[in-house]
Motif scaffolding. Structure first.
Motif, short mmCIF file in Angstrom:
data_model
loop_
_atom_site.label_atom_id
_atom_site.label_comp_id
_atom_site.label_asym_id
_atom_site.label_seq_id
_atom_site.Cartn_x
_atom_site.Cartn_y
_atom_site.Cartn_z
N LYS A 1 0.84 -1.20 0.00
CA LYS A 1 0.00 0.00 0.00
C LYS A 1 0.87 1.24 0.00
O LYS A 1 1.88 1.31 0.70
CB LYS A 1 -0.90 0.04 1.25
N SER A 2 0.47 2.22 -0.77
CA SER A 2 1.15 3.51 -0.80
C SER A 2 0.78 4.27 0.48
O SER A 2 -0.40 4.31 0.85
CB SER A 2 0.67 4.29 -2.02
N LEU A 3 1.75 4.86 1.13
CA LEU A 3 1.49 5.62 2.36
C LEU A 3 1.37 7.11 2.02
O LEU A 3 2.06 7.60 1.12
CB LEU A 3 2.65 5.43 3.35
N PRO A 4 0.51 7.82 2.72
CA PRO A 4 0.42 9.27 2.48
C PRO A 4 1.74 9.95 2.82
O PRO A 4 2.40 9.59 3.80
CB PRO A 4 -0.68 9.73 3.44
N ARG A 5 2.12 10.92 2.04
CA ARG A 5 3.32 11.71 2.34
C ARG A 5 3.01 12.64 3.49
O ARG A 5 1.89 13.10 3.65
CB ARG A 5 3.71 12.56 1.14
N PHE A 6 4.03 12.92 4.27
CA PHE A 6 3.85 13.94 5.30
C PHE A 6 5.15 14.68 5.50
O PHE A 6 6.23 14.15 5.25
CB PHE A 6 3.32 13.36 6.62
N ASP A 7 5.02 15.92 5.88
CA ASP A 7 6.17 16.78 6.20
C ASP A 7 7.17 16.86 5.04
O ASP A 7 8.37 16.93 5.26
CB ASP A 7 6.84 16.27 7.48
N SER B 1 5.98 3.18 0.57
CA SER B 1 4.96 2.14 0.48
C SER B 1 5.24 1.13 1.59
O SER B 1 6.37 1.00 2.06
CB SER B 1 4.95 1.48 -0.89
N ALA B 2 4.19 0.43 2.00
CA ALA B 2 4.32 -0.51 3.12
C ALA B 2 3.68 -1.85 2.78
O ALA B 2 2.66 -1.91 2.09
CB ALA B 2 3.66 0.06 4.36
N ALA B 3 4.30 -2.90 3.28
CA ALA B 3 3.76 -4.24 3.20
C ALA B 3 3.72 -4.79 4.62
O ALA B 3 4.72 -4.69 5.35
CB ALA B 3 4.63 -5.12 2.31
N VAL B 4 2.58 -5.32 5.02
CA VAL B 4 2.43 -5.88 6.37
C VAL B 4 2.16 -7.38 6.23
O VAL B 4 1.29 -7.79 5.47
CB VAL B 4 1.28 -5.21 7.14
N THR B 5 2.92 -8.15 6.98
CA THR B 5 2.76 -9.60 6.99
C THR B 5 2.47 -10.04 8.42
O THR B 5 3.05 -9.52 9.36
CB THR B 5 4.05 -10.30 6.50
N SER C 1 12.62 -2.65 7.81
CA SER C 1 11.78 -3.76 8.25
C SER C 1 11.71 -3.76 9.77
O SER C 1 12.73 -3.70 10.45
CB SER C 1 12.35 -5.10 7.77
N TYR C 2 10.48 -3.83 10.26
CA TYR C 2 10.22 -3.84 11.70
C TYR C 2 9.38 -5.06 12.02
O TYR C 2 8.50 -5.44 11.26
CB TYR C 2 9.46 -2.58 12.11
N VAL C 3 9.67 -5.69 13.17
CA VAL C 3 8.90 -6.84 13.61
C VAL C 3 8.52 -6.67 15.08
O VAL C 3 9.23 -6.03 15.84
CB VAL C 3 9.68 -8.16 13.44
#
Length: 126
Positions: free
Chosen positions: A17-23, A29-33, A101-103
Protein backbone atom coordinates in the motif's frame (compact mmCIF):
# COMPACT_ATOMS: atom_id res chain seq x y z
CA UNK A 1 -19.47 1.11 -12.46
CA UNK A 2 -16.60 1.34 -9.94
CA UNK A 3 -13.83 0.08 -12.21
CA UNK A 4 -11.70 -2.98 -11.87
CA UNK A 5 -10.35 -4.16 -8.56
CA UNK A 6 -6.56 -4.17 -8.35
CA UNK A 7 -5.01 -7.57 -9.05
CA UNK A 8 -4.17 -9.64 -5.99
CA UNK A 9 -0.50 -9.87 -5.02
CA UNK A 10 1.44 -12.90 -6.22
CA UNK A 11 1.01 -15.95 -3.95
CA UNK A 12 3.08 -15.70 -0.80
CA UNK A 13 3.61 -11.94 -1.08
CA UNK A 14 1.79 -9.38 1.06
CA UNK A 15 -0.17 -6.56 -0.53
CA UNK A 16 1.73 -3.28 -0.83
CA UNK A 17 0.00 0.00 0.00
CA UNK A 18 1.15 3.51 -0.80
CA UNK A 19 1.49 5.62 2.36
CA UNK A 20 0.42 9.27 2.48
CA UNK A 21 3.32 11.71 2.34
CA UNK A 22 3.85 13.94 5.30
CA UNK A 23 6.17 16.78 6.20
CA UNK A 24 7.54 16.96 2.63
CA UNK A 25 9.00 13.48 2.97
CA UNK A 26 9.51 10.79 0.35
CA UNK A 27 6.75 8.65 -1.15
CA UNK A 28 6.79 5.43 0.85
CA UNK A 29 4.96 2.14 0.48
CA UNK A 30 4.32 -0.51 3.12
CA UNK A 31 3.76 -4.24 3.20
CA UNK A 32 2.43 -5.88 6.37
CA UNK A 33 2.76 -9.60 6.99
CA UNK A 34 1.23 -11.56 9.86
CA UNK A 35 2.51 -15.00 10.81
CA UNK A 36 1.29 -17.35 13.51
CA UNK A 37 3.60 -17.82 16.47
CA UNK A 38 4.59 -21.40 17.21
CA UNK A 39 4.91 -23.18 20.57
CA UNK A 40 8.68 -22.62 20.85
CA UNK A 41 8.30 -18.86 20.50
CA UNK A 42 5.40 -18.84 22.99
CA UNK A 43 7.55 -20.77 25.49
CA UNK A 44 10.45 -18.38 24.97
CA UNK A 45 8.23 -15.37 25.66
CA UNK A 46 6.93 -17.07 28.82
CA UNK A 47 10.56 -17.62 29.86
CA UNK A 48 11.24 -13.95 29.14
CA UNK A 49 8.69 -13.15 31.87
CA UNK A 50 5.73 -12.05 29.77
CA UNK A 51 2.23 -13.05 30.85
CA UNK A 52 0.61 -12.19 27.49
CA UNK A 53 0.47 -15.09 25.04
CA UNK A 54 1.85 -14.20 21.59
CA UNK A 55 -0.42 -15.16 18.71
CA UNK A 56 1.26 -13.46 15.73
CA UNK A 57 4.50 -12.03 14.48
CA UNK A 58 3.83 -8.78 12.62
CA UNK A 59 6.36 -7.63 10.03
CA UNK A 60 6.16 -4.15 8.55
CA UNK A 61 8.38 -3.49 5.53
CA UNK A 62 8.56 0.12 4.33
CA UNK A 63 10.25 1.12 1.10
CA UNK A 64 10.88 4.36 -0.76
CA UNK A 65 9.10 4.15 -4.12
CA UNK A 66 11.99 6.01 -5.80
CA UNK A 67 14.30 3.07 -5.15
CA UNK A 68 16.50 5.00 -2.72
CA UNK A 69 17.17 3.59 0.75
CA UNK A 70 14.19 4.33 3.00
CA UNK A 71 14.76 7.36 5.25
CA UNK A 72 14.65 5.99 8.80
CA UNK A 73 13.21 9.25 10.17
CA UNK A 74 10.02 8.67 8.19
CA UNK A 75 9.85 4.90 8.56
CA UNK A 76 10.20 5.18 12.33
CA UNK A 77 7.50 7.85 12.35
CA UNK A 78 5.14 5.40 10.63
CA UNK A 79 5.92 2.67 13.16
CA UNK A 80 5.30 5.11 16.01
CA UNK A 81 1.97 6.04 14.42
CA UNK A 82 0.93 2.37 14.39
CA UNK A 83 2.19 1.15 17.76
CA UNK A 84 1.13 2.73 21.07
CA UNK A 85 3.93 4.78 22.68
CA UNK A 86 3.95 2.63 25.82
CA UNK A 87 4.61 -0.48 23.67
CA UNK A 88 7.16 0.92 21.21
CA UNK A 89 9.97 -1.03 22.93
CA UNK A 90 8.30 -4.23 21.67
CA UNK A 91 9.23 -3.25 18.07
CA UNK A 92 12.54 -4.44 16.64
CA UNK A 93 14.18 -3.12 13.47
CA UNK A 94 15.76 -5.72 11.20
CA UNK A 95 18.85 -4.74 9.24
CA UNK A 96 18.17 -4.14 5.54
CA UNK A 97 19.92 -2.16 2.82
CA UNK A 98 17.02 -0.39 1.09
CA UNK A 99 13.85 -1.19 3.00
CA UNK A 100 13.10 -0.58 6.65
CA UNK A 101 11.78 -3.76 8.25
CA UNK A 102 10.22 -3.84 11.70
CA UNK A 103 8.90 -6.84 13.61
CA UNK A 104 6.97 -7.31 16.83
CA UNK A 105 4.86 -9.93 18.55
CA UNK A 106 1.19 -9.38 19.35
CA UNK A 107 -1.48 -11.23 21.28
CA UNK A 108 -4.85 -12.29 19.86
CA UNK A 109 -6.16 -8.71 20.14
CA UNK A 110 -3.03 -7.35 18.39
CA UNK A 111 -1.60 -5.78 21.55
CA UNK A 112 2.23 -5.63 21.27
CA UNK A 113 4.19 -7.97 23.52
CA UNK A 114 7.71 -7.30 24.80
CA UNK A 115 10.30 -9.70 23.43
CA UNK A 116 14.08 -10.02 23.43
CA UNK A 117 15.82 -8.79 20.25
CA UNK A 118 17.64 -12.13 20.04
CA UNK A 119 14.37 -13.78 18.99
CA UNK A 120 14.64 -12.07 15.60
CA UNK A 121 18.32 -12.64 14.83
CA UNK A 122 18.61 -14.23 11.42
CA UNK A 123 15.01 -13.37 10.50
CA UNK A 124 16.16 -10.89 7.86
CA UNK A 125 18.04 -13.67 6.09
CA UNK A 126 14.91 -15.81 5.83
Amino acid sequence: MYGKAPPPPPPGRPPVKSLPRFDGGPQLSAAVTRRRVGPRARARIRGYGETQVPAYLVELRITDTSGLPADRRYTEAWVRALVPEDAIDAVHELPAARAASYVWLVDGQFNPIASPPSMFEGLSAA
